[in-house]
Design an enzyme around this catalytic site. Structure first.
Site, PDB file in Angstrom:
ATOM      1  N   ASP A 247     -10.310  -3.870  -7.693  1.00 19.10           N
ATOM      2  CA  ASP A 247      -9.366  -4.315  -6.556  1.00 19.10           C
ATOM      3  C   ASP A 247      -8.282  -3.288  -6.221  1.00 19.10           C
ATOM      4  O   ASP A 247      -8.320  -2.222  -7.029  1.00 19.10           O
ATOM      5  CB  ASP A 247      -8.877  -5.790  -6.355  1.00 19.10           C
ATOM      6  CG  ASP A 247      -8.871  -6.428  -4.774  1.00 19.10           C
ATOM      7  OD1 ASP A 247      -8.269  -5.532  -4.065  1.00 19.10           O
ATOM      8  OD2 ASP A 247      -9.733  -7.078  -4.518  1.00 19.10           O
ATOM      9  N   HIS A 270      -9.310  -0.265  -5.461  1.00 19.34           N
ATOM     10  CA  HIS A 270      -9.375  -0.061  -4.159  1.00 19.34           C
ATOM     11  C   HIS A 270      -7.825   0.651  -3.509  1.00 19.34           C
ATOM     12  O   HIS A 270      -7.450   0.502  -2.633  1.00 19.34           O
ATOM     13  CB  HIS A 270      -9.141  -1.533  -3.364  1.00 19.34           C
ATOM     14  CG  HIS A 270     -10.346  -2.196  -3.494  1.00 19.34           C
ATOM     15  ND1 HIS A 270     -10.751  -3.369  -3.050  1.00 19.34           N
ATOM     16  CD2 HIS A 270     -11.652  -2.099  -4.136  1.00 19.34           C
ATOM     17  CE1 HIS A 270     -11.795  -4.091  -3.228  1.00 19.34           C
ATOM     18  NE2 HIS A 270     -12.523  -2.910  -3.937  1.00 19.34           N
TER      19      HIS A 270
END
Length: 423
Positions: A247, A270
Protein backbone atom coordinates in the site's frame (compact mmCIF):
# COMPACT_ATOMS: atom_id res chain seq x y z
CA UNK A 1 66.51 46.52 55.23
CA UNK A 2 67.43 46.41 51.59
CA UNK A 3 68.67 42.86 52.06
CA UNK A 4 65.38 41.83 53.69
CA UNK A 5 63.39 43.41 50.89
CA UNK A 6 65.58 41.77 48.28
CA UNK A 7 65.21 38.40 49.99
CA UNK A 8 61.44 38.77 50.23
CA UNK A 9 61.23 39.80 46.57
CA UNK A 10 63.27 36.78 45.52
CA UNK A 11 61.05 34.48 47.61
CA UNK A 12 57.90 35.95 46.05
CA UNK A 13 59.24 35.52 42.53
CA UNK A 14 60.28 31.98 43.30
CA UNK A 15 56.83 31.14 44.70
CA UNK A 16 55.07 32.60 41.67
CA UNK A 17 57.38 30.64 39.40
CA UNK A 18 56.66 27.39 41.20
CA UNK A 19 52.91 28.04 41.02
CA UNK A 20 53.12 28.78 37.31
CA UNK A 21 54.93 25.50 36.77
CA UNK A 22 52.75 23.38 38.99
CA UNK A 23 49.37 25.04 38.35
CA UNK A 24 48.82 23.35 34.97
CA UNK A 25 49.47 19.98 36.61
CA UNK A 26 46.96 20.63 39.39
CA UNK A 27 44.52 22.08 36.89
CA UNK A 28 44.77 18.97 34.70
CA UNK A 29 44.22 16.74 37.73
CA UNK A 30 41.19 18.83 38.64
CA UNK A 31 39.77 18.49 35.13
CA UNK A 32 40.31 14.72 35.14
CA UNK A 33 38.52 14.38 38.47
CA UNK A 34 35.73 16.64 37.24
CA UNK A 35 35.29 14.53 34.12
CA UNK A 36 35.28 11.35 36.18
CA UNK A 37 32.60 12.70 38.48
CA UNK A 38 30.59 14.05 35.54
CA UNK A 39 30.82 10.74 33.71
CA UNK A 40 29.48 8.94 36.76
CA UNK A 41 26.68 11.42 37.28
CA UNK A 42 25.68 11.43 33.58
CA UNK A 43 26.48 7.83 32.66
CA UNK A 44 23.97 5.83 30.66
CA UNK A 45 22.46 3.06 32.76
CA UNK A 46 21.95 -0.15 30.81
CA UNK A 47 19.27 -2.81 31.23
CA UNK A 48 19.42 -6.07 29.27
CA UNK A 49 16.15 -7.98 28.79
CA UNK A 50 18.02 -11.25 29.33
CA UNK A 51 18.67 -10.21 32.93
CA UNK A 52 14.93 -9.94 33.48
CA UNK A 53 14.17 -13.47 32.31
CA UNK A 54 13.86 -13.10 28.53
CA UNK A 55 14.85 -16.30 26.71
CA UNK A 56 15.09 -15.27 23.07
CA UNK A 57 14.43 -18.70 21.57
CA UNK A 58 11.55 -17.54 19.34
CA UNK A 59 9.12 -19.85 21.16
CA UNK A 60 8.84 -18.56 24.72
CA UNK A 61 6.61 -15.54 25.28
CA UNK A 62 9.17 -12.98 26.41
CA UNK A 63 6.63 -10.22 26.99
CA UNK A 64 6.58 -10.62 30.82
CA UNK A 65 10.36 -10.23 30.92
CA UNK A 66 10.22 -7.23 28.59
CA UNK A 67 7.60 -5.54 30.75
CA UNK A 68 9.72 -6.11 33.87
CA UNK A 69 12.70 -4.62 32.07
CA UNK A 70 10.61 -1.68 30.88
CA UNK A 71 9.37 -0.98 34.41
CA UNK A 72 12.98 -0.84 35.60
CA UNK A 73 13.89 1.45 32.70
CA UNK A 74 10.90 3.72 33.16
CA UNK A 75 11.41 4.10 36.91
CA UNK A 76 15.18 4.49 36.81
CA UNK A 77 16.64 7.54 38.55
CA UNK A 78 19.31 7.86 35.85
CA UNK A 79 18.77 10.61 33.32
CA UNK A 80 19.78 8.46 30.36
CA UNK A 81 18.85 4.80 30.11
CA UNK A 82 19.48 2.08 27.53
CA UNK A 83 17.29 -1.01 27.10
CA UNK A 84 19.27 -3.69 25.27
CA UNK A 85 17.68 -6.33 23.05
CA UNK A 86 20.78 -8.45 22.33
CA UNK A 87 21.76 -9.86 18.96
CA UNK A 88 21.58 -13.50 17.85
CA UNK A 89 18.27 -13.87 19.69
CA UNK A 90 14.60 -14.04 18.64
CA UNK A 91 12.21 -12.59 21.17
CA UNK A 92 8.57 -13.59 20.82
CA UNK A 93 6.30 -10.83 22.10
CA UNK A 94 2.54 -11.09 22.38
CA UNK A 95 0.55 -7.85 21.81
CA UNK A 96 1.27 -5.16 24.35
CA UNK A 97 1.48 -1.46 25.11
CA UNK A 98 4.72 0.08 26.37
CA UNK A 99 3.67 3.14 28.33
CA UNK A 100 5.13 6.27 29.88
CA UNK A 101 5.67 8.86 31.09
CA UNK A 102 8.99 7.79 32.54
CA UNK A 103 11.50 9.28 34.96
CA UNK A 104 14.62 9.30 32.70
CA UNK A 105 14.88 12.30 30.42
CA UNK A 106 16.09 10.07 27.57
CA UNK A 107 15.39 6.41 26.84
CA UNK A 108 17.23 4.44 24.20
CA UNK A 109 16.01 1.04 23.01
CA UNK A 110 18.93 -0.73 21.34
CA UNK A 111 17.43 -3.37 19.03
CA UNK A 112 20.21 -5.76 18.01
CA UNK A 113 18.21 -8.99 18.02
CA UNK A 114 14.93 -9.87 16.34
CA UNK A 115 11.49 -9.26 17.81
CA UNK A 116 8.74 -11.45 16.37
CA UNK A 117 4.96 -11.43 16.63
CA UNK A 118 2.92 -14.52 17.59
CA UNK A 119 2.38 -17.12 14.89
CA UNK A 120 -1.32 -17.57 15.73
CA UNK A 121 -4.23 -15.13 15.82
CA UNK A 122 -5.36 -16.57 19.13
CA UNK A 123 -2.71 -14.42 20.82
CA UNK A 124 -5.08 -11.49 20.20
CA UNK A 125 -8.09 -13.18 21.86
CA UNK A 126 -9.62 -10.69 24.26
CA UNK A 127 -7.33 -7.90 23.05
CA UNK A 128 -7.72 -5.13 20.49
CA UNK A 129 -6.51 -6.30 17.11
CA UNK A 130 -5.44 -2.89 15.86
CA UNK A 131 -1.86 -3.12 17.11
CA UNK A 132 0.97 -5.45 17.98
CA UNK A 133 3.32 -3.10 19.90
CA UNK A 134 2.23 0.38 21.00
CA UNK A 135 4.53 2.98 22.56
CA UNK A 136 2.61 5.75 24.34
CA UNK A 137 3.52 8.95 26.19
CA UNK A 138 7.28 8.44 26.05
CA UNK A 139 9.26 11.60 25.27
CA UNK A 140 12.86 11.58 24.02
CA UNK A 141 12.62 7.94 22.97
CA UNK A 142 15.17 6.49 20.55
CA UNK A 143 14.68 3.11 18.88
CA UNK A 144 17.65 2.01 16.81
CA UNK A 145 19.93 -0.83 15.86
CA UNK A 146 20.22 -3.47 13.16
CA UNK A 147 17.52 -5.75 14.53
CA UNK A 148 14.23 -6.76 12.95
CA UNK A 149 10.58 -6.41 13.94
CA UNK A 150 8.71 -9.25 12.22
CA UNK A 151 4.93 -8.81 12.34
CA UNK A 152 4.18 -12.20 10.75
CA UNK A 153 1.37 -10.55 8.85
CA UNK A 154 0.93 -13.41 6.41
CA UNK A 155 -1.40 -14.94 9.01
CA UNK A 156 -3.81 -12.04 8.44
CA UNK A 157 -3.47 -11.08 4.78
CA UNK A 158 -5.86 -13.68 3.35
CA UNK A 159 -8.40 -13.21 6.17
CA UNK A 160 -8.01 -10.14 8.39
CA UNK A 161 -10.69 -11.30 10.86
CA UNK A 162 -9.77 -12.68 14.24
CA UNK A 163 -11.72 -15.80 13.40
CA UNK A 164 -13.94 -16.94 10.57
CA UNK A 165 -17.16 -16.54 12.56
CA UNK A 166 -16.72 -12.96 13.73
CA UNK A 167 -19.29 -10.40 12.70
CA UNK A 168 -17.55 -7.43 14.32
CA UNK A 169 -15.92 -5.11 11.82
CA UNK A 170 -13.35 -4.00 14.41
CA UNK A 171 -12.03 -7.54 14.54
CA UNK A 172 -11.51 -7.67 10.80
CA UNK A 173 -8.48 -5.42 10.67
CA UNK A 174 -5.06 -6.86 11.20
CA UNK A 175 -2.70 -5.27 13.73
CA UNK A 176 -0.27 -2.49 12.90
CA UNK A 177 3.26 -3.54 13.83
CA UNK A 178 4.42 -0.41 15.68
CA UNK A 179 2.31 2.50 16.91
CA UNK A 180 3.89 5.58 18.48
CA UNK A 181 1.28 7.69 20.26
CA UNK A 182 2.05 11.02 21.93
CA UNK A 183 5.80 10.44 21.76
CA UNK A 184 7.61 13.77 21.35
CA UNK A 185 11.26 13.98 20.33
CA UNK A 186 11.07 10.47 18.86
CA UNK A 187 13.97 8.95 16.92
CA UNK A 188 13.80 5.71 14.93
CA UNK A 189 17.04 4.63 13.25
CA UNK A 190 18.42 1.64 11.39
CA UNK A 191 15.83 -1.00 12.28
CA UNK A 192 13.96 -3.22 9.83
CA UNK A 193 10.20 -3.84 10.02
CA UNK A 194 8.82 -6.68 7.91
CA UNK A 195 5.56 -8.51 7.22
CA UNK A 196 3.19 -6.33 9.21
CA UNK A 197 -0.42 -7.48 9.16
CA UNK A 198 -1.47 -3.91 8.43
CA UNK A 199 0.49 -0.62 8.54
CA UNK A 200 4.09 -1.05 9.61
CA UNK A 201 4.47 2.22 11.56
CA UNK A 202 1.81 4.67 12.70
CA UNK A 203 2.70 8.05 14.22
CA UNK A 204 -0.20 9.75 15.95
CA UNK A 205 -0.16 12.93 18.04
CA UNK A 206 3.63 13.09 18.01
CA UNK A 207 5.87 16.15 17.71
CA UNK A 208 9.52 16.42 16.62
CA UNK A 209 10.00 13.00 15.01
CA UNK A 210 12.92 11.75 12.94
CA UNK A 211 12.83 8.41 11.11
CA UNK A 212 15.96 7.55 9.13
CA UNK A 213 17.85 4.68 7.53
CA UNK A 214 15.17 2.10 8.19
CA UNK A 215 13.83 -0.67 5.97
CA UNK A 216 10.18 -1.63 5.67
CA UNK A 217 9.36 -4.69 3.59
CA UNK A 218 6.24 -6.68 2.77
CA UNK A 219 5.07 -8.29 -0.49
CA UNK A 220 3.48 -6.04 -3.08
CA UNK A 221 0.23 -7.98 -2.86
CA UNK A 222 -0.11 -7.75 0.94
CA UNK A 223 -3.29 -5.71 1.64
CA UNK A 224 -3.30 -2.40 3.55
CA UNK A 225 0.33 -2.70 4.56
CA UNK A 226 1.24 1.00 4.52
CA UNK A 227 4.85 1.73 5.32
CA UNK A 228 4.53 4.82 7.54
CA UNK A 229 1.24 6.57 8.38
CA UNK A 230 1.40 10.03 9.95
CA UNK A 231 -1.65 11.57 11.62
CA UNK A 232 -2.15 14.55 13.95
CA UNK A 233 1.63 14.98 14.13
CA UNK A 234 3.95 17.92 13.53
CA UNK A 235 7.60 18.50 12.71
CA UNK A 236 8.15 15.05 11.26
CA UNK A 237 11.14 14.09 9.13
CA UNK A 238 11.30 10.77 7.26
CA UNK A 239 14.43 10.28 5.18
CA UNK A 240 16.98 7.96 3.59
CA UNK A 241 14.93 4.77 3.90
CA UNK A 242 13.71 1.85 1.80
CA UNK A 243 9.98 1.10 1.84
CA UNK A 244 8.49 -1.80 -0.12
CA UNK A 245 4.88 -2.69 0.76
CA UNK A 246 1.42 -3.50 -0.56
CA UNK A 247 0.00 0.00 0.00
CA UNK A 248 1.20 3.59 0.48
CA UNK A 249 4.90 3.83 1.25
CA UNK A 250 4.15 6.98 3.25
CA UNK A 251 0.69 8.46 3.89
CA UNK A 252 0.10 11.82 5.56
CA UNK A 253 -3.24 12.01 7.38
CA UNK A 254 -5.34 14.76 8.93
CA UNK A 255 -3.96 17.05 11.61
CA UNK A 256 -0.40 16.81 10.31
CA UNK A 257 1.89 19.72 9.47
CA UNK A 258 5.55 20.48 8.83
CA UNK A 259 6.32 17.05 7.39
CA UNK A 260 9.50 16.55 5.36
CA UNK A 261 10.08 13.37 3.37
CA UNK A 262 13.33 12.88 1.45
CA UNK A 263 15.61 10.20 0.10
CA UNK A 264 12.93 7.49 0.13
CA UNK A 265 13.10 4.55 -2.26
CA UNK A 266 9.50 3.39 -2.62
CA UNK A 267 8.26 0.27 -4.36
CA UNK A 268 6.39 -1.93 -4.64
CA UNK A 269 3.41 -0.17 -3.11
CA UNK A 270 1.04 2.71 -3.81
CA UNK A 271 3.53 5.56 -3.80
CA UNK A 272 3.62 8.57 -1.46
CA UNK A 273 0.24 10.06 -0.58
CA UNK A 274 -1.45 12.93 1.16
CA UNK A 275 -4.65 11.45 2.57
CA UNK A 276 -7.05 10.12 2.18
CA UNK A 277 -8.72 13.15 3.80
CA UNK A 278 -12.27 14.10 4.68
CA UNK A 279 -13.94 10.76 5.31
CA UNK A 280 -14.24 11.40 9.04
CA UNK A 281 -15.12 15.10 8.93
CA UNK A 282 -12.98 18.25 9.08
CA UNK A 283 -9.32 17.53 8.40
CA UNK A 284 -6.26 19.69 7.80
CA UNK A 285 -2.83 18.99 6.30
CA UNK A 286 -0.28 21.71 5.57
CA UNK A 287 3.40 22.34 4.93
CA UNK A 288 4.42 18.97 3.50
CA UNK A 289 7.55 18.61 1.38
CA UNK A 290 8.42 15.42 -0.50
CA UNK A 291 11.86 15.68 -2.12
CA UNK A 292 14.46 13.57 -3.89
CA UNK A 293 12.60 10.27 -3.76
CA UNK A 294 12.64 7.32 -6.16
CA UNK A 295 9.39 5.49 -6.86
CA UNK A 296 9.52 2.16 -8.69
CA UNK A 297 6.77 -0.10 -10.03
CA UNK A 298 4.03 1.32 -7.82
CA UNK A 299 0.28 1.64 -8.38
CA UNK A 300 0.56 5.43 -8.05
CA UNK A 301 3.44 7.84 -7.81
CA UNK A 302 2.69 10.99 -5.81
CA UNK A 303 -0.91 11.87 -5.05
CA UNK A 304 -3.42 13.76 -2.97
CA UNK A 305 -6.68 11.94 -2.28
CA UNK A 306 -9.82 13.29 -0.61
CA UNK A 307 -13.34 11.96 -0.14
CA UNK A 308 -16.42 13.68 -1.51
CA UNK A 309 -18.38 15.43 1.22
CA UNK A 310 -15.30 16.08 3.32
CA UNK A 311 -14.38 19.33 5.04
CA UNK A 312 -11.11 21.07 5.78
CA UNK A 313 -8.10 21.92 3.68
CA UNK A 314 -4.71 20.74 2.47
CA UNK A 315 -2.25 23.44 1.45
CA UNK A 316 1.40 24.24 0.87
CA UNK A 317 2.30 20.79 -0.37
CA UNK A 318 5.30 20.20 -2.65
CA UNK A 319 6.55 17.16 -4.54
CA UNK A 320 10.00 17.92 -5.94
CA UNK A 321 12.91 16.00 -7.43
CA UNK A 322 10.97 12.75 -7.85
CA UNK A 323 12.23 9.92 -10.09
CA UNK A 324 9.59 7.56 -11.49
CA UNK A 325 10.31 4.09 -12.84
CA UNK A 326 7.44 2.20 -14.52
CA UNK A 327 4.77 3.72 -12.29
CA UNK A 328 1.11 3.09 -13.14
CA UNK A 329 -0.42 6.48 -12.24
CA UNK A 330 2.45 8.89 -11.70
CA UNK A 331 0.84 12.17 -10.65
CA UNK A 332 -2.66 12.43 -9.19
CA UNK A 333 -5.02 14.78 -7.41
CA UNK A 334 -8.22 12.87 -6.71
CA UNK A 335 -11.06 14.69 -4.93
CA UNK A 336 -13.45 11.85 -5.77
CA UNK A 337 -11.59 9.19 -3.83
CA UNK A 338 -13.63 6.03 -3.30
CA UNK A 339 -11.41 2.95 -3.59
CA UNK A 340 -14.19 0.37 -3.35
CA UNK A 341 -16.22 2.06 -6.14
CA UNK A 342 -19.30 0.91 -4.22
CA UNK A 343 -21.86 3.28 -2.64
CA UNK A 344 -19.60 6.25 -3.36
CA UNK A 345 -20.92 9.63 -2.21
CA UNK A 346 -22.20 12.16 -4.69
CA UNK A 347 -21.54 15.29 -2.68
CA UNK A 348 -20.27 18.65 -3.88
CA UNK A 349 -18.51 19.46 -0.60
CA UNK A 350 -14.79 18.74 -0.54
CA UNK A 351 -11.53 19.32 1.25
CA UNK A 352 -10.08 22.53 -0.23
CA UNK A 353 -6.71 22.10 -1.96
CA UNK A 354 -4.35 25.02 -2.61
CA UNK A 355 -0.68 25.85 -3.16
CA UNK A 356 0.24 22.46 -4.58
CA UNK A 357 3.59 22.12 -6.39
CA UNK A 358 4.82 19.33 -8.65
CA UNK A 359 8.36 20.22 -9.72
CA UNK A 360 11.27 18.32 -11.22
CA UNK A 361 9.42 15.03 -11.66
CA UNK A 362 10.82 12.75 -14.35
CA UNK A 363 10.47 9.12 -15.40
CA UNK A 364 8.28 6.53 -17.01
CA UNK A 365 4.70 5.30 -16.71
CA UNK A 366 2.88 2.09 -17.51
CA UNK A 367 -0.25 4.13 -18.33
CA UNK A 368 -0.91 6.69 -21.05
CA UNK A 369 -2.65 9.06 -18.61
CA UNK A 370 0.34 10.24 -16.64
CA UNK A 371 -1.09 13.39 -15.00
CA UNK A 372 -4.59 13.41 -13.51
CA UNK A 373 -5.88 16.49 -11.70
CA UNK A 374 -9.50 15.69 -10.80
CA UNK A 375 -10.93 18.38 -8.53
CA UNK A 376 -14.33 19.18 -7.04
CA UNK A 377 -16.79 21.21 -9.07
CA UNK A 378 -17.57 23.63 -6.24
CA UNK A 379 -14.27 23.78 -4.35
CA UNK A 380 -11.73 23.01 -7.05
CA UNK A 381 -7.95 23.06 -6.63
CA UNK A 382 -6.23 26.46 -6.55
CA UNK A 383 -2.71 27.67 -7.22
CA UNK A 384 -1.36 24.43 -8.66
CA UNK A 385 2.11 24.59 -10.19
CA UNK A 386 3.40 21.86 -12.51
CA UNK A 387 6.99 22.73 -13.40
CA UNK A 388 9.63 20.72 -15.24
CA UNK A 389 7.64 17.52 -15.20
CA UNK A 390 8.63 15.06 -17.93
CA UNK A 391 6.88 11.71 -17.95
CA UNK A 392 6.94 9.26 -20.84
CA UNK A 393 5.53 5.81 -21.49
CA UNK A 394 7.70 2.76 -20.91
CA UNK A 395 6.75 1.49 -24.37
CA UNK A 396 7.11 4.77 -26.21
CA UNK A 397 3.39 5.34 -26.75
CA UNK A 398 1.88 8.84 -26.53
CA UNK A 399 0.94 10.08 -23.08
CA UNK A 400 -1.49 12.78 -21.94
CA UNK A 401 -2.75 14.78 -18.96
CA UNK A 402 -6.31 15.02 -17.62
CA UNK A 403 -7.83 17.96 -15.75
CA UNK A 404 -11.12 18.71 -14.00
CA UNK A 405 -11.63 22.03 -12.18
CA UNK A 406 -7.91 22.52 -11.59
CA UNK A 407 -6.49 26.04 -11.52
CA UNK A 408 -2.88 27.16 -11.72
CA UNK A 409 -0.09 27.05 -14.27
CA UNK A 410 2.38 24.72 -15.87
CA UNK A 411 5.86 25.38 -17.25
CA UNK A 412 8.34 23.21 -19.14
CA UNK A 413 6.17 20.13 -18.82
CA UNK A 414 5.52 17.16 -21.09
CA UNK A 415 2.79 16.20 -21.64
CA UNK A 416 1.22 19.67 -21.53
CA UNK A 417 -1.38 20.26 -18.83
CA UNK A 418 -3.72 22.30 -21.00
CA UNK A 419 -6.32 23.14 -18.36
CA UNK A 420 -3.69 25.11 -16.46
CA UNK A 421 -2.24 28.40 -17.62
CA UNK A 422 0.63 27.89 -20.08
CA UNK A 423 4.08 29.44 -19.56
Amino acid sequence: MHKIYTSYYAWFNCTIGIMMITLPVYFCIFLVLLCMVSSVWGADKTFNVINFGAVGDGKTDDLPAFLKAWEAVCQSESSRVILVIPKRKKFLLTPSSIDGPCKPSRIHIQVSGNIIAPNTKSAWDGRATNAWLTFSNIDHLTVNGHGVFDGRGHLWWSNPCLNDNTSQETQCKGPTALIFRRCDQLRVRGVTIIRSARSHIILTACNEVSIAKIRIMSPGDSPNTDGIDVSASTNVRIHNSLIATGDDCVAIGGGSSKVNISGITCGPGHGISIGSLGEGGFEVVEDVNVRNCTIKGTLTGVRIKTWQGGEGYARRIAFEGIKLDAVNNPLIIDQFYCPSRVNCKNDTAAVALSDITFRGIVGTSLMDEVINLSCSETIGCKNILVDRVYISSVDGKPVHAKCINAHGRYTHTSPAVKCLQPP
